[in-house]
Design a protein around this motif. Structure first.
Motif, PDB file in Angstrom:
ATOM      1  N   ASN A   1      -4.941   2.753   9.217  1.00  0.00           N
ATOM      2  CA  ASN A   1      -4.668   4.191   9.241  1.00  0.00           C
ATOM      3  C   ASN A   1      -3.296   4.492   8.667  1.00  0.00           C
ATOM      4  OD1 ASN A   1      -6.300   4.506  12.470  1.00  0.00           O
ATOM      5  ND2 ASN A   1      -7.182   4.523  10.445  1.00  0.00           N
ATOM      6  N   ALA A   2      -2.305   3.666   9.026  1.00  0.00           N
ATOM      7  CA  ALA A   2      -0.954   3.854   8.507  1.00  0.00           C
ATOM      8  C   ALA A   2      -0.938   3.726   6.980  1.00  0.00           C
ATOM      9  CB  ALA A   2      -0.003   2.832   9.130  1.00  0.00           C
ATOM     10  N   ILE A   3      -1.686   2.757   6.465  1.00  0.00           N
ATOM     11  CA  ILE A   3      -1.762   2.566   5.014  1.00  0.00           C
ATOM     12  C   ILE A   3      -2.358   3.799   4.345  1.00  0.00           C
ATOM     13  CG2 ILE A   3      -2.903   1.243   3.180  1.00  0.00           C
ATOM     14  CD1 ILE A   3      -2.619  -1.233   5.025  1.00  0.00           C
ATOM     15  N   LYS A   4      -3.402   4.364   4.944  1.00  0.00           N
ATOM     16  CA  LYS A   4      -4.046   5.554   4.367  1.00  0.00           C
ATOM     17  C   LYS A   4      -3.081   6.733   4.290  1.00  0.00           C
ATOM     18  CE  LYS A   4      -8.749   4.410   5.900  1.00  0.00           C
ATOM     19  NZ  LYS A   4      -9.840   4.771   6.842  1.00  0.00           N
ATOM     20  N   ILE A   5      -2.296   6.929   5.345  1.00  0.00           N
ATOM     21  CA  ILE A   5      -1.342   8.048   5.348  1.00  0.00           C
ATOM     22  C   ILE A   5      -0.252   7.813   4.305  1.00  0.00           C
ATOM     23  CG2 ILE A   5       0.315   9.351   6.727  1.00  0.00           C
ATOM     24  CD1 ILE A   5      -2.636   9.836   7.436  1.00  0.00           C
ATOM     25  N   CYS A   6       0.205   6.577   4.174  1.00  0.00           N
ATOM     26  CA  CYS A   6       1.184   6.263   3.125  1.00  0.00           C
ATOM     27  C   CYS A   6       0.588   6.518   1.743  1.00  0.00           C
ATOM     28  CB  CYS A   6       1.640   4.811   3.244  1.00  0.00           C
ATOM     29  SG  CYS A   6       2.699   4.457   4.665  1.00  0.00           S
ATOM     30  N   ASP A   7      -0.662   6.140   1.570  1.00  0.00           N
ATOM     31  CA  ASP A   7      -1.339   6.390   0.283  1.00  0.00           C
ATOM     32  C   ASP A   7      -1.301   7.880  -0.062  1.00  0.00           C
ATOM     33  OD1 ASP A   7      -1.992   3.720   0.019  1.00  0.00           O
ATOM     34  OD2 ASP A   7      -4.063   3.951   0.702  1.00  0.00           O
TER      35      ASP A   7
ATOM     36  N   GLN B   1       0.707   9.882  -3.138  1.00  0.00           N
ATOM     37  CA  GLN B   1       0.055  10.752  -4.119  1.00  0.00           C
ATOM     38  C   GLN B   1       0.905  11.989  -4.372  1.00  0.00           C
ATOM     39  OE1 GLN B   1      -3.880  11.552  -2.609  1.00  0.00           O
ATOM     40  NE2 GLN B   1      -4.566   9.442  -2.866  1.00  0.00           N
ATOM     41  N   LEU B   2       1.605  12.449  -3.334  1.00  0.00           N
ATOM     42  CA  LEU B   2       2.490  13.605  -3.478  1.00  0.00           C
ATOM     43  C   LEU B   2       3.792  13.227  -4.173  1.00  0.00           C
ATOM     44  CD1 LEU B   2       2.151  15.185   0.103  1.00  0.00           C
ATOM     45  CD2 LEU B   2       1.040  15.971  -1.994  1.00  0.00           C
ATOM     46  N   SER B   3       4.293  12.032  -3.853  1.00  0.00           N
ATOM     47  CA  SER B   3       5.583  11.605  -4.389  1.00  0.00           C
ATOM     48  C   SER B   3       5.535  10.113  -4.724  1.00  0.00           C
ATOM     49  CB  SER B   3       6.702  11.885  -3.372  1.00  0.00           C
ATOM     50  OG  SER B   3       7.960  11.466  -3.868  1.00  0.00           O
ATOM     51  N   PRO B   4       5.020   9.782  -5.907  1.00  0.00           N
ATOM     52  CA  PRO B   4       4.930   8.369  -6.295  1.00  0.00           C
ATOM     53  C   PRO B   4       6.309   7.698  -6.279  1.00  0.00           C
ATOM     54  CG  PRO B   4       3.680   9.762  -7.788  1.00  0.00           C
ATOM     55  CD  PRO B   4       4.469  10.689  -6.916  1.00  0.00           C
ATOM     56  N   ASN B   5       6.333   6.446  -5.845  1.00  0.00           N
ATOM     57  CA  ASN B   5       7.555   5.640  -5.797  1.00  0.00           C
ATOM     58  C   ASN B   5       8.575   6.161  -4.788  1.00  0.00           C
ATOM     59  OD1 ASN B   5       6.636   3.873  -7.874  1.00  0.00           O
ATOM     60  ND2 ASN B   5       7.215   5.412  -9.393  1.00  0.00           N
ATOM     61  N   GLN B   6       8.125   6.922  -3.790  1.00  0.00           N
ATOM     62  CA  GLN B   6       9.026   7.352  -2.722  1.00  0.00           C
ATOM     63  C   GLN B   6       9.356   6.119  -1.866  1.00  0.00           C
ATOM     64  OE1 GLN B   6       9.432   7.902   0.706  1.00  0.00           O
ATOM     65  NE2 GLN B   6      11.279   9.064   0.203  1.00  0.00           N
ATOM     66  N   PRO B   7      10.628   5.708  -1.781  1.00  0.00           N
ATOM     67  CA  PRO B   7      10.957   4.402  -1.184  1.00  0.00           C
ATOM     68  C   PRO B   7      10.615   4.273   0.296  1.00  0.00           C
ATOM     69  CG  PRO B   7      12.953   5.646  -1.694  1.00  0.00           C
ATOM     70  CD  PRO B   7      11.826   6.367  -2.339  1.00  0.00           C
ATOM     71  N   ASP B   8      10.802   5.332   1.087  1.00  0.00           N
ATOM     72  CA  ASP B   8      10.466   5.242   2.508  1.00  0.00           C
ATOM     73  C   ASP B   8       9.001   4.881   2.697  1.00  0.00           C
ATOM     74  OD1 ASP B   8      12.588   7.255   1.895  1.00  0.00           O
ATOM     75  OD2 ASP B   8      12.805   7.359   4.070  1.00  0.00           O
ATOM     76  N   LEU B   9       8.129   5.561   1.932  1.00  0.00           N
ATOM     77  CA  LEU B   9       6.698   5.330   2.060  1.00  0.00           C
ATOM     78  C   LEU B   9       6.289   3.970   1.499  1.00  0.00           C
ATOM     79  CD1 LEU B   9       5.348   8.886   1.161  1.00  0.00           C
ATOM     80  CD2 LEU B   9       5.086   7.722   3.360  1.00  0.00           C
ATOM     81  N   LEU B  10       6.918   3.546   0.435  1.00  0.00           N
ATOM     82  CA  LEU B  10       6.608   2.229  -0.123  1.00  0.00           C
ATOM     83  C   LEU B  10       6.961   1.118   0.861  1.00  0.00           C
ATOM     84  CD1 LEU B  10       7.788   2.649  -3.836  1.00  0.00           C
ATOM     85  CD2 LEU B  10       5.449   2.183  -3.074  1.00  0.00           C
ATOM     86  N   VAL B  11       8.128   1.230   1.489  1.00  0.00           N
ATOM     87  CA  VAL B  11       8.541   0.208   2.457  1.00  0.00           C
ATOM     88  C   VAL B  11       7.658   0.254   3.704  1.00  0.00           C
ATOM     89  CG1 VAL B  11      10.418  -0.589   3.944  1.00  0.00           C
ATOM     90  CG2 VAL B  11      10.898   0.126   1.604  1.00  0.00           C
ATOM     91  N   LEU B  12       7.334   1.454   4.147  1.00  0.00           N
ATOM     92  CA  LEU B  12       6.469   1.596   5.314  1.00  0.00           C
ATOM     93  C   LEU B  12       5.072   1.041   5.025  1.00  0.00           C
ATOM     94  CD1 LEU B  12       6.250   2.616   8.195  1.00  0.00           C
ATOM     95  CD2 LEU B  12       5.856   4.918   7.302  1.00  0.00           C
ATOM     96  N   ARG B  13       4.568   1.292   3.830  1.00  0.00           N
ATOM     97  CA  ARG B  13       3.257   0.728   3.478  1.00  0.00           C
ATOM     98  C   ARG B  13       3.342  -0.786   3.342  1.00  0.00           C
ATOM     99  NH1 ARG B  13      -0.120   2.857  -1.696  1.00  0.00           N
ATOM    100  NH2 ARG B  13       1.436   1.601  -2.799  1.00  0.00           N
ATOM    101  N   ALA B  14       4.463  -1.283   2.816  1.00  0.00           N
ATOM    102  CA  ALA B  14       4.642  -2.732   2.719  1.00  0.00           C
ATOM    103  C   ALA B  14       4.644  -3.366   4.113  1.00  0.00           C
ATOM    104  CB  ALA B  14       5.950  -3.047   1.990  1.00  0.00           C
ATOM    105  N   GLU B  15       5.324  -2.732   5.068  1.00  0.00           N
ATOM    106  CA  GLU B  15       5.322  -3.231   6.448  1.00  0.00           C
ATOM    107  C   GLU B  15       3.905  -3.221   7.011  1.00  0.00           C
ATOM    108  OE1 GLU B  15       8.030  -0.663   8.484  1.00  0.00           O
ATOM    109  OE2 GLU B  15       9.819  -1.634   7.681  1.00  0.00           O
ATOM    110  N   SER B  16       3.155  -2.184   6.692  1.00  0.00           N
ATOM    111  CA  SER B  16       1.775  -2.079   7.167  1.00  0.00           C
ATOM    112  C   SER B  16       0.912  -3.182   6.553  1.00  0.00           C
ATOM    113  CB  SER B  16       1.203  -0.706   6.819  1.00  0.00           C
ATOM    114  OG  SER B  16       1.987   0.340   7.353  1.00  0.00           O
ATOM    115  N   TYR B  17       1.077  -3.404   5.260  1.00  0.00           N
ATOM    116  CA  TYR B  17       0.330  -4.477   4.609  1.00  0.00           C
ATOM    117  C   TYR B  17       0.688  -5.827   5.223  1.00  0.00           C
ATOM    118  CZ  TYR B  17      -1.562  -1.692   0.696  1.00  0.00           C
ATOM    119  OH  TYR B  17      -2.269  -0.798  -0.082  1.00  0.00           O
ATOM    120  N   LEU B  18       1.981  -6.068   5.453  1.00  0.00           N
ATOM    121  CA  LEU B  18       2.405  -7.339   6.022  1.00  0.00           C
ATOM    122  C   LEU B  18       1.785  -7.542   7.403  1.00  0.00           C
ATOM    123  CD1 LEU B  18       4.104  -9.912   6.073  1.00  0.00           C
ATOM    124  CD2 LEU B  18       6.049  -8.548   6.835  1.00  0.00           C
TER     125      LEU B  18
END
Length: 331
Positions: free
Chosen positions: A99-105, A109-126
């Protein structure tokens, strides 16, 4: 057609039009975005389903209430990057990785390469054991952070995060280092752990960085650097409560406190919100046994972490990787 019939048809049309114009102009309410209620769809390195962990009934009630609040706020602010960050972070802390990954996705989409979301999604993937996806997001986040030296993020941190007060860069390179270590890319993992020092701004962050650096360095090519880390650790080092488990683990590795003084590896905490210190210390016991080639003792500590069910803490991910590797399974 006679005039009377013509005017009759016209009158019928006008009546129908007047009736339609009298209907209230009600817009259909937007449907709420459905967020999958499943706690998480992730699996461990060896293919086991990562199930919901234990928490006290009181905590779960409080968490559910907070979840309703966070979900409502998100649904009312779907164009806000901050709302995406807040809600994804909440979902991740609940163990709802997918679910966290979906929200980051959606936020990206609104702000590609937004660092907070990229790191948060990376944590979710990990935490979902999707190591390569975590690495890819961390690389992208690193590029986005090149001009943001000590960037703290768009959203104020809470809980222990607010005490450690880590930058987004610190979180990024810690996540990247652990993902690389889980993939046995030890040379690059060491380099990423070393980068953590560039993002440390207080003793707590240094202590946490030293813990992760030592557990990696001492088992690969930087044994001299590992020895230097331990040499500089003192009992009097001033750290706040969330960093004490890391400091005590370093003192244990140094030989200044015993295992019995550090932790009872067989006393598994009952609830997730009480488990982090135990996981950190129990993994320290496993690392020391691995370094001393006491494999069976190490396996006991590693297995205790896995059976505890507290799979989202970073040392638990490393414990899973180590135990899998000892069983002949590599990611």
């Amino acid at each position: 057609m006679t005039y009377s019939k013509f005017f009759y048809h016209i009158s019928i049309v006008l009546i129908l039009l007047s009736i339609s114009n009298c209907k209230p102009n009600v817009k259909e309410a937007p449907k709420e975005e459905i967020i999958d209620a499943a706690p998480n769809l992730a699996v461990s390195i060896d293919g086991r389903l990562l199930k919901p962990w234990n928490d006290s009934p009181e905590f779960l009630v409080s968490q559910e209430a907070q979840g309703n609040t966070e979900r409502t706020h998100y649904l009312q602010n779907t164009k806000s990057i901050e709302a995406h960050i807040i809600y994804a972070n909440f979902l991740l802390k609940c163990g709802r990785v997918e679910n966290a990954i979906k929200i980051c996705d959606k936020g990206l989409q609104l702000s590609p390469n937004q660092p907070d979301l990229l790191v948060l999604r990376a944590e979710s993937y990990l935490k979902g054991r999707q190591m390569q996806s975590a690495i890819d997001d961390c690389w992208d986040a690193g590029k986005a952070l090149e001009s943001k030296n000590m960037y703290m993020g768009l959203v104020k941190q809470t809980g222990n995060d607010s005490i450690f007060n880590a930058t987004i860069g610190y979180k990024n390179y810690l996540t990247l280092a652990i993902a690389m270590q889980c993939k046995n890319d030890m040379d690059n993992s060491e380099k990423m752990y070393e980068l953590l020092n560039d993002f440390c701004s207080n003793p707590d962050l240094y202590t946490k960085a030293y813990y992760y650096q030592y557990q990696c360095y001492s088992r690969h090519s930087k044994k001299a650097e590992a020895a230097e880390i331990i040499k500089g650790i003192e009992k009097t080092k001033p750290v706040l409560a969330p960093a004490k488990a890391y400091l005590q683990s370093l003192l244990f590795w140094k030989g200044e406190i015993s295992e019995s003084e550090l932790v009872d590896i067989n006393s598994i905490p009952s609830h997730h919100n009480e488990a982090e210190d135990w996981v950190v210390k129990t993994y320290a016991v496993a690392v020391k046994n691995l370094n001393n080639n006491q494999i069976e003792k190490a396996k006991i500590a590693l297995n205790n972490i896995l059976v505890s069910g507290y799979w989202d803490y970073y040392p638990a991910i490393l414990a899973e990787k180590d135990l899998s590797q000892l069983s002949g399974i590599n990611y």
